[in-house]
Design an enzyme around this catalytic site. Structure first.
Site, PDB file in Angstrom:
ATOM      1  N   TRP A 165       0.817  -1.213   0.083  1.00  0.00           N
ATOM      2  CA  TRP A 165      -0.055  -0.034  -0.058  1.00  0.00           C
ATOM      3  C   TRP A 165       0.824   1.454   0.144  1.00  0.00           C
ATOM      4  CZ3 TRP A 165       0.191   3.377   4.080  1.00  0.00           C
ATOM      5  CH2 TRP A 165       0.875   3.101   5.379  1.00  0.00           C
ATOM      6  N   SER A 208       4.716   1.285  13.005  1.00  0.00           N
ATOM      7  CA  SER A 208       3.764   0.245  12.824  1.00  0.00           C
ATOM      8  C   SER A 208       3.839  -0.472  11.505  1.00  0.00           C
ATOM      9  CB  SER A 208       2.364   0.863  12.674  1.00  0.00           C
ATOM     10  OG  SER A 208       2.457   1.791  11.698  1.00  0.00           O
ATOM     11  N   TYR A 209       4.776   0.137  10.531  1.00  0.00           N
ATOM     12  CA  TYR A 209       5.498  -0.487   9.390  1.00  0.00           C
ATOM     13  C   TYR A 209       6.567   0.059   9.126  1.00  0.00           C
ATOM     14  CZ  TYR A 209       3.588   3.873   7.108  1.00  0.00           C
ATOM     15  OH  TYR A 209       3.521   5.223   6.802  1.00  0.00           O
ATOM     16  N   HIS A 246       8.845   1.123   6.693  1.00  0.00           N
ATOM     17  CA  HIS A 246       9.171   2.061   5.625  1.00  0.00           C
ATOM     18  C   HIS A 246       9.181   3.481   6.124  1.00  0.00           C
ATOM     19  CE1 HIS A 246       9.280   2.918   1.091  1.00  0.00           C
ATOM     20  NE2 HIS A 246       9.301   4.186   1.901  1.00  0.00           N
ATOM     21  N   HIS A 303       8.847   6.789   7.718  1.00  0.00           N
ATOM     22  CA  HIS A 303       7.784   8.027   7.797  1.00  0.00           C
ATOM     23  C   HIS A 303       7.645   8.869   8.825  1.00  0.00           C
ATOM     24  CE1 HIS A 303       6.026   4.394   9.757  1.00  0.00           C
ATOM     25  NE2 HIS A 303       5.383   5.393  10.187  1.00  0.00           N
TER      26      HIS A 303
END
Length: 319
Positions: A147, A244-245, A247, A249
């Site tokens: 996503w 939480s993920y 990548h 950010h």
């Protein structure tokens, strides 16, 4: 990827409730687990998570909120100068009462992420990162952040992008976070997502990334001033660890917004502090960076895959 076609209230009414994952009286939200029909096979269902949150009251309608927007009330109690009512608002297309987020198909990892958790504070030394955390991050399949790839490539949410810095190694995009209703300015929530796939977390930041981080700070400050009239110092920048993920950010929120646990100490690291630490690091790009050398302390929920190994490792640190 299997997707569920959710186009309106009729689609949501197909949701079959199983259990409550989380109840948050502060955020006025419920997170529910259940199923939705598989769009590709009517005989099958997919696990789904639905988070229902009450939206903020429309401050821009303050002058008529009580006189026009309140449809009905019920007297609860009256004593001396104090009176309590329960009230119902008029239905309004401009001011919805609920914000509904859906995750479908939801994996076991999603379910654990959205389940209410008890936290334990852990210390992650550079050695523990290399031995426990890095293998955990490296094992994540690319599909877990597909996503994100869709956003970066422009295949999804392209109309929501507020700024795009195109460099493949040091560029990023800024867009509204899905947690924000795009209306309530005190709850403003944006996110800047790095283009580089090599920056997985805070641990991967090096001095060479300083121009990117400063640019995120500058452009986000400019955007919120031009679009929403927020002045310098009116927004807060932070980075999660653990995120939480995986990548890289940056979260960008109204400075007065305290709506999530993720903005508190033990997970959130202020962007200005990150920049300052990198500025203090060696000018040499050889050897580990300052974030590779630091011991980081943070909260881990008991549903997190790192919970058991990191909790057990704390015993060795205390010996």
């Amino acid at each position: 990827m299997i997707r569920v076609a959710l186009k309106g209230v009729d689609s949501l009414r197909l949701f079959k409730f199983e259990r409550i994952l989380n109840e948050d009286p502060v955020a006025h939200s419920l997170t529910l687990l259940g199923t939705l029909p598989d769009v590709n096979d009517s005989d099958k269902t997919l696990q789904a998570i639905i988070r229902v949150e009450k939206t903020a009251l429309p401050a821009q309608q303050a002058t008529t909120l009580v006189t026009h927007f309140v449809k009905d009330v019920q007297l609860m109690e009256n004593t001396d100068i104090y009176t309590w009512f329960m009230g119902w608002l008029e239905a309004s297309r401009e001011h919805p009462d609920l914000k509904i987020n859906v995750v479908c198909p939801a994996t076991e990892l999603h379910i654990r992420k959205y389940t209410k958790q008890d936290l334990v504070m852990v210390r992650e030394t550079p050695e523990l990162f290399q031995r426990i955390v890095k293998p955990y991050i490296d094992a994540f399949p690319p599909s877990r952040t597909q996503w994100v790839e869709d956003i970066l490539s422009g295949e999804s949410e392209a109309e929501k992008i507020l700024h795009r810095a195109p460099s493949p190694d040091y560029g990023y995009v800024i867009l509204p976070d899905m947690k924000w209703d795009l209306i309530t300015i005190p709850a403003l929530y944006l996110v800047a997502i790095a283009n580089s796939r090599s920056i997985r977390s805070l641990r991967d930041l090096r001095k060479i990334h300083l121009p990117m981080l400063r640019s995120i700070r500058f452009e986000a400050t400019r955007i919120v001033k031009e679009k929403w009239g927020l002045t310098d110092g009116a927004i807060r920048f932070f980075v999660h660890y653990q995120p939480s993920y995986y990548h890289f950010h940056v979260h960008i929120v109204n400075a007065n917004y305290y709506g999530t646990m993720g903005s508190t100490v033990g997970q959130a690291h202020l962007l200005d502090d990150i920049i300052s630490l990198l500025e203090l690091d060696s000018d040499s790009y050889e050897g580990p960076s300052i974030f590779e050398r630091l011991t980081l302390t943070y909260g881990l929920g008991n549903q997190h895959d790192l919970y058991e190994p990191m909790k057990q490792a704390q015993t060795d640190l205390d010996d």
